[in-house]
Design an enzyme around this catalytic site. Structure first.
Site, PDB file in Angstrom:
ATOM      1  CE1 TYR A  41      -4.258   2.616   0.702  1.00 54.18           C
ATOM      2  CE2 TYR A  41      -2.702   3.281   2.238  1.00 54.18           C
ATOM      3  CZ  TYR A  41      -3.324   3.531   1.474  1.00 54.18           C
ATOM      4  OH  TYR A  41      -3.919   4.271   1.967  1.00 54.18           O
ATOM      5  CB  ALA A  92       5.429   0.344  -2.325  1.00 50.37           C
ATOM      6  CE  LYS A 130      -3.432   5.606  -1.052  1.00 50.46           C
ATOM      7  NZ  LYS A 130      -4.038   6.211  -1.849  1.00 50.46           N
TER       8      LYS A 130
END
Length: 99
Positions: A7, A9, A11
């Site tokens: 998650y 990574a 973003k």
């Protein structure tokens, strides 16, 4: 918190991609920006919290989750002429959760 590396990574990838593409298209007068909403009262949020709209209130500096209209207004700003000199930016619409 374990198990969120994917998650985080993803973003960071959105932020990097936004900046890279904005730089590529800036001389064509095309603006590229990203909106990063925090907890927002949507059907998916309500399903994931068991219908408890206030579940995350204590984690958010503004003391409440966002409304879809608030995210929409941020998007409207970015597509309007009022943001004509804004490109490569990420706009957090999260009630201060990421500060």
């Amino acid at each position: 918190m374990n198990g969120i590396a994917h998650y985080v990574a993803a973003k960071h990838a959105v932020v990097g991609l936004t900046k890279a593409v904005a730089k590529e298209y800036a001389n064509s007068n095309i603006r590229i920006n990203a909106v990063c909403p925090g907890a927002t009262e949507t059907p998916n949020y309500m399903r994931s919290t068991g219908g408890d709209v206030h579940l995350l209130d204590s984690m958010i500096p503004m003391g409440r989750i966002g409304q879809p209209q608030e995210v929409g207004k941020a998007v409207l700003f970015l597509v309007s002429d009022q943001s004509s000199y804004v490109t490569g930016s990420t706009l957090s619409v999260d009630g201060g959760m990421t500060v």
